[in-house]
Design a protein around this motif. Structure first.
Motif, PDB file in Angstrom:
ATOM      1  N   LYS A 272       0.837  -1.217   0.000  1.00  0.00           N
ATOM      2  CA  LYS A 272       0.000   0.000   0.000  1.00  0.00           C
ATOM      3  C   LYS A 272       0.863   1.254   0.000  1.00  0.00           C
ATOM      4  O   LYS A 272       0.611   2.207  -0.760  1.00  0.00           O
ATOM      5  N   GLU A 273       1.920   1.252   0.821  1.00  0.00           N
ATOM      6  CA  GLU A 273       2.803   2.415   0.893  1.00  0.00           C
ATOM      7  C   GLU A 273       3.512   2.649  -0.444  1.00  0.00           C
ATOM      8  O   GLU A 273       3.599   3.786  -0.925  1.00  0.00           O
ATOM      9  N   ILE A 274       4.007   1.562  -1.056  1.00  0.00           N
ATOM     10  CA  ILE A 274       4.706   1.693  -2.339  1.00  0.00           C
ATOM     11  C   ILE A 274       3.767   2.230  -3.409  1.00  0.00           C
ATOM     12  O   ILE A 274       4.104   3.155  -4.155  1.00  0.00           O
ATOM     13  N   ARG A 275       2.571   1.674  -3.476  1.00  0.00           N
ATOM     14  CA  ARG A 275       1.616   2.091  -4.516  1.00  0.00           C
ATOM     15  C   ARG A 275       1.113   3.516  -4.308  1.00  0.00           C
ATOM     16  O   ARG A 275       0.822   4.216  -5.272  1.00  0.00           O
ATOM     17  N   ASN A 276       1.014   3.925  -3.061  1.00  0.00           N
ATOM     18  CA  ASN A 276       0.597   5.306  -2.794  1.00  0.00           C
ATOM     19  C   ASN A 276       1.627   6.310  -3.306  1.00  0.00           C
ATOM     20  O   ASN A 276       1.270   7.391  -3.792  1.00  0.00           O
ATOM     21  N   LYS A 277       2.900   5.950  -3.199  1.00  0.00           N
ATOM     22  CA  LYS A 277       3.969   6.889  -3.553  1.00  0.00           C
ATOM     23  C   LYS A 277       4.484   6.714  -4.981  1.00  0.00           C
ATOM     24  O   LYS A 277       5.029   7.640  -5.562  1.00  0.00           O
ATOM     25  N   ILE A 278       4.317   5.502  -5.548  1.00  0.00           N
ATOM     26  CA  ILE A 278       4.696   5.229  -6.947  1.00  0.00           C
ATOM     27  C   ILE A 278       3.474   4.583  -7.619  1.00  0.00           C
ATOM     28  O   ILE A 278       3.405   3.354  -7.748  1.00  0.00           O
ATOM     29  N   PRO A 279       2.488   5.384  -8.026  1.00  0.00           N
ATOM     30  CA  PRO A 279       1.214   4.825  -8.506  1.00  0.00           C
ATOM     31  C   PRO A 279       1.349   3.848  -9.678  1.00  0.00           C
ATOM     32  O   PRO A 279       0.555   2.919  -9.799  1.00  0.00           O
ATOM     33  N   LEU A 280       2.343   4.030 -10.522  1.00  0.00           N
ATOM     34  CA  LEU A 280       2.516   3.162 -11.695  1.00  0.00           C
ATOM     35  C   LEU A 280       3.177   1.827 -11.364  1.00  0.00           C
ATOM     36  O   LEU A 280       3.296   0.964 -12.234  1.00  0.00           O
ATOM     37  N   VAL A 281       3.632   1.642 -10.138  1.00  0.00           N
ATOM     38  CA  VAL A 281       4.517   0.525  -9.819  1.00  0.00           C
ATOM     39  C   VAL A 281       3.905  -0.837 -10.176  1.00  0.00           C
ATOM     40  O   VAL A 281       2.711  -1.073 -10.000  1.00  0.00           O
ATOM     41  N   ASN A 282       4.750  -1.703 -10.695  1.00  0.00           N
ATOM     42  CA  ASN A 282       4.396  -3.087 -11.006  1.00  0.00           C
ATOM     43  C   ASN A 282       4.934  -3.944  -9.863  1.00  0.00           C
ATOM     44  O   ASN A 282       6.139  -4.048  -9.668  1.00  0.00           O
ATOM     45  N   ILE A 283       4.030  -4.558  -9.093  1.00  0.00           N
ATOM     46  CA  ILE A 283       4.445  -5.449  -8.007  1.00  0.00           C
ATOM     47  C   ILE A 283       4.333  -6.881  -8.492  1.00  0.00           C
ATOM     48  O   ILE A 283       3.248  -7.371  -8.797  1.00  0.00           O
ATOM     49  N   THR A 284       5.472  -7.539  -8.562  1.00  0.00           N
ATOM     50  CA  THR A 284       5.531  -8.953  -8.926  1.00  0.00           C
ATOM     51  C   THR A 284       5.828  -9.759  -7.671  1.00  0.00           C
ATOM     52  O   THR A 284       6.537  -9.289  -6.779  1.00  0.00           O
ATOM     53  N   THR A 285       5.264 -10.965  -7.581  1.00  0.00           N
ATOM     54  CA  THR A 285       5.470 -11.758  -6.365  1.00  0.00           C
ATOM     55  C   THR A 285       5.679 -13.224  -6.706  1.00  0.00           C
ATOM     56  O   THR A 285       5.499 -13.648  -7.844  1.00  0.00           O
ATOM     57  N   ASP A 286       6.102 -13.997  -5.701  1.00  0.00           N
ATOM     58  CA  ASP A 286       6.203 -15.455  -5.796  1.00  0.00           C
ATOM     59  C   ASP A 286       5.248 -16.054  -4.768  1.00  0.00           C
ATOM     60  O   ASP A 286       5.132 -15.535  -3.649  1.00  0.00           O
ATOM     61  N   ILE A 287       4.595 -17.152  -5.128  1.00  0.00           N
ATOM     62  CA  ILE A 287       3.700 -17.856  -4.204  1.00  0.00           C
ATOM     63  C   ILE A 287       3.940 -19.353  -4.323  1.00  0.00           C
ATOM     64  O   ILE A 287       4.001 -19.893  -5.431  1.00  0.00           O
ATOM     65  N   ILE A 288       4.104 -20.012  -3.175  1.00  0.00           N
ATOM     66  CA  ILE A 288       4.231 -21.464  -3.128  1.00  0.00           C
ATOM     67  C   ILE A 288       2.876 -22.055  -2.756  1.00  0.00           C
ATOM     68  O   ILE A 288       2.289 -21.680  -1.741  1.00  0.00           O
ATOM     69  N   ILE A 289       2.386 -22.952  -3.575  1.00  0.00           N
ATOM     70  CA  ILE A 289       1.114 -23.625  -3.321  1.00  0.00           C
ATOM     71  C   ILE A 289       1.390 -25.011  -2.722  1.00  0.00           C
ATOM     72  O   ILE A 289       2.203 -25.767  -3.245  1.00  0.00           O
ATOM     73  N   GLY A 290       0.714 -25.314  -1.602  1.00  0.00           N
ATOM     74  CA  GLY A 290       0.819 -26.647  -1.015  1.00  0.00           C
ATOM     75  C   GLY A 290       1.987 -26.855  -0.079  1.00  0.00           C
ATOM     76  O   GLY A 290       2.398 -27.990   0.169  1.00  0.00           O
ATOM     77  N   HIS A 291       2.528 -25.767   0.479  1.00  0.00           N
ATOM     78  CA  HIS A 291       3.579 -25.927   1.498  1.00  0.00           C
ATOM     79  C   HIS A 291       2.993 -26.674   2.695  1.00  0.00           C
ATOM     80  O   HIS A 291       1.804 -26.537   3.002  1.00  0.00           O
ATOM     81  N   PRO A 292       3.792 -27.499   3.395  1.00  0.00           N
ATOM     82  CA  PRO A 292       3.292 -28.176   4.591  1.00  0.00           C
ATOM     83  C   PRO A 292       2.559 -27.213   5.530  1.00  0.00           C
ATOM     84  O   PRO A 292       3.039 -26.110   5.791  1.00  0.00           O
ATOM     85  N   GLY A 293       1.395 -27.654   6.010  1.00  0.00           N
ATOM     86  CA  GLY A 293       0.590 -26.817   6.896  1.00  0.00           C
ATOM     87  C   GLY A 293      -0.471 -26.006   6.185  1.00  0.00           C
ATOM     88  O   GLY A 293      -1.319 -25.383   6.843  1.00  0.00           O
ATOM     89  N   GLU A 294      -0.451 -25.997   4.853  1.00  0.00           N
ATOM     90  CA  GLU A 294      -1.470 -25.251   4.110  1.00  0.00           C
ATOM     91  C   GLU A 294      -2.756 -26.079   4.052  1.00  0.00           C
ATOM     92  O   GLU A 294      -2.847 -27.061   3.316  1.00  0.00           O
ATOM     93  N   ASP A 295      -3.755 -25.662   4.836  1.00  0.00           N
ATOM     94  CA  ASP A 295      -5.074 -26.297   4.755  1.00  0.00           C
ATOM     95  C   ASP A 295      -5.967 -25.471   3.833  1.00  0.00           C
ATOM     96  O   ASP A 295      -5.508 -24.510   3.198  1.00  0.00           O
ATOM     97  N   GLU A 296      -7.245 -25.827   3.742  1.00  0.00           N
ATOM     98  CA  GLU A 296      -8.154 -25.124   2.822  1.00  0.00           C
ATOM     99  C   GLU A 296      -8.282 -23.647   3.180  1.00  0.00           C
ATOM    100  O   GLU A 296      -8.334 -22.780   2.302  1.00  0.00           O
ATOM    101  N   GLU A 297      -8.335 -23.367   4.493  1.00  0.00           N
ATOM    102  CA  GLU A 297      -8.459 -21.974   4.922  1.00  0.00           C
ATOM    103  C   GLU A 297      -7.228 -21.166   4.499  1.00  0.00           C
ATOM    104  O   GLU A 297      -7.353 -20.055   3.974  1.00  0.00           O
ATOM    105  N   ALA A 298      -6.056 -21.736   4.708  1.00  0.00           N
ATOM    106  CA  ALA A 298      -4.814 -21.043   4.336  1.00  0.00           C
ATOM    107  C   ALA A 298      -4.754 -20.823   2.826  1.00  0.00           C
ATOM    108  O   ALA A 298      -4.354 -19.745   2.357  1.00  0.00           O
ATOM    109  N   PHE A 299      -5.140 -21.843   2.065  1.00  0.00           N
ATOM    110  CA  PHE A 299      -5.147 -21.717   0.611  1.00  0.00           C
ATOM    111  C   PHE A 299      -6.103 -20.614   0.161  1.00  0.00           C
ATOM    112  O   PHE A 299      -5.767 -19.772  -0.684  1.00  0.00           O
ATOM    113  N   ASN A 300      -7.293 -20.584   0.756  1.00  0.00           N
ATOM    114  CA  ASN A 300      -8.272 -19.542   0.405  1.00  0.00           C
ATOM    115  C   ASN A 300      -7.776 -18.155   0.804  1.00  0.00           C
ATOM    116  O   ASN A 300      -8.067 -17.162   0.124  1.00  0.00           O
ATOM    117  N   ASN A 301      -7.020 -18.078   1.905  1.00  0.00           N
ATOM    118  CA  ASN A 301      -6.425 -16.790   2.290  1.00  0.00           C
ATOM    119  C   ASN A 301      -5.443 -16.308   1.227  1.00  0.00           C
ATOM    120  O   ASN A 301      -5.352 -15.106   0.932  1.00  0.00           O
TER     121      ASN A 301
END
Length: 418
Positions: A272-301
């Motif tokens: 939120k802070e980055i986007r407020n100050k650099i409105p054009l910013v492209n935020i790229t991320t990494d996500i791991i699906i199915g890490h140990p401990g990921e239940d349905e609730e965690a996945f939906n989060n």
């Protein structure tokens, strides 16, 4: 000797290959584009995921059959040396933090094994095309429970600022228009030498020229500590409005199991802070699906976070067990469950990214041309690093005006404005 180098993995691995090319060329050897032309073959390996490791094992077997001198380098060598030795007992080995030994490995008539840390950090002095990948640090300051790369690159080692600046100067002099400053975690740069990433980029920006800087991946917890200075630097016209900040999960309990050092709310506040100050910013991320401990609730989060933050690009990966990591010892999510979650997550990501990119249709954009695409097209990058495919232009290194006509979840398509 004529040497062929085959590279797998991240930008840091590619940077290591350019370092190898630099050292080999300076020692009088020639880099060739095909192993059929070569006297020696270097395979620079990746080990980040199980399927990648399987691909590396297969490739080692294939290259051994050619019958030429084989040097195996990179992260698989450092993280699982016994495995590589068993696969190719006659080959020389060069660890991920031992690239300064590549010339000795290539020139030696007998098998050599180099797994110790390099005595000297060397910046690459060769690059291809208009993009120059310049490593700024090796290793990281984190200790994520799922990560095998930490075992391959154990120690954080930041390159001296002056050597990085000199490498950038040389690349720009030789025609590079995009400078990728890369590391396992660029935000960790300088922790071991009493310096910082913002200070380094300020040094680089003193270089005059028509170029753009792309800041490589940074962990959220370290980015948070110097985000004000990072934002200030990103205001320079020569810095892409692009940040790669891997969140890995949208669930606090899973983040704790991963040994990530931030909460979901802290990550949201950072974005939120980055986007407020650099409105054009492209935020790229990494996500791991199915890490140990990921239940349905965690996945939906996690799905909820993707929808809420509307990432431009996500590197989605299905969790795979890596040897000698803490996550490998935890109770595992069944493969069929991981595969189904991966399918759902991919669909959500593609819908979100397509929606974000569709907003560009009909607009005019200034792009810098950096690569050749397929079927005679050229690939340019917007100021926030979104790829734009242009068919009616064929020169690299130019800023051109483009009208955006189409969008996919992955890129934009445009026509040159005369």
């Amino acid at each position: 000797m004529k040497v062929y180098i085959e590279t797998y993995g991240c930008a840091l691995n590619k940077g290591d290959s350019y370092i190898m090319m630099t050292l080999l060329k300076e020692s009088g050897h020639e880099i060739v584009e095909n192993y059929s032309q070569a006297d020696a073959i270097i395979l620079n390996t990746c080990a980040v995921r199980l399927e990648t490791e399987e691909r590396m094992k297969q490739r080692i077997k294939e290259l051994r059959k050619i019958g030429k001198k084989l040097v195996i380098a990179g992260c698989l060598v450092s993280s699982e040396p016994a495995l590589v030795m068993n696969l190719a007992p006659e080959s020389s080995l060069v660890g991920a933090q031992s690239v300064d030994k590549i010339v000795e490995a290539v020139e030696s008539p007998t098998r050599r094994i180099f797994l110790e840390d390099s005595k000297e950090l060397i910046t690459p002095r060769v690059f291809e095309g208009k993009i120059s990948i310049i490593p700024i640090a090796d290793g990281c300051a984190g200790d994520c429970n799922f990560c095998i790369t930490k075992l391959a690159r154990k120690k954080l080692r930041s390159y001296p600022p002056r050597s990085i600046v000199n490498a950038v100067k040389e690349a720009i002099t030789n025609g590079a228009v995009e400078i990728e400053l890369t590391a396992q975690d660029t935000a960790a740069y300088g922790l071991d030498i009493n310096y910082s990433l913002p200070e380094l980029i300020k040094d680089v920006l003193e270089i005059e020229g028509n170029y753009m800087i792309r800041i490589g991946m940074m962990t959220p917890e370290l980015a948070m500590k110097e985000i004000d200075d990072i934002i200030e630097i990103m205001k320079d016209r020569r810095v892409y409005k692009f940040l790669h900040l891997p969140v890995q999960s949208g669930d606090d309990r899973v983040l704790k199991l991963m040994n990530r050092k931030y909460t979901v709310d802290e990550y949201k506040q950072l974005i939120k802070e980055i986007r407020n100050k650099i409105p054009l910013v492209n935020i790229t991320t990494d996500i791991i699906i199915g890490h140990p401990g990921e239940d349905e609730e965690a996945f939906n989060n996690t799905l909820g976070l993707i929808k809420e933050l509307k990432f431009e690009r996500i590197h989605l990966a299905m969790y795979s067990i890596r040897p000698n990591t803490k996550s490998a010892l935890m109770p595992q999510v069944p493969d069929p469950v991981k595969k189904e979650r991966m399918r759902i997550a991919n669909k959500v990501y593609e819908d979100v990214a397509y929606s974000v990119h569709s907003e560009y249709i009909g607009s005019n954009s200034l792009v810098i041309t950096t690569e050749y695409g397929k079927k005679g097209s050229i690939i340019g990058r917007t100021i926030n690093y979104i790829p734009v495919i242009v068919k009616d232009y064929n020169k690299l290194g130019d800023w051109i005006n483009v009208k955006i006509t189409e969008a996919s979840f992955f890129d934009l398509r445009g026509q040159l404005i005369q």
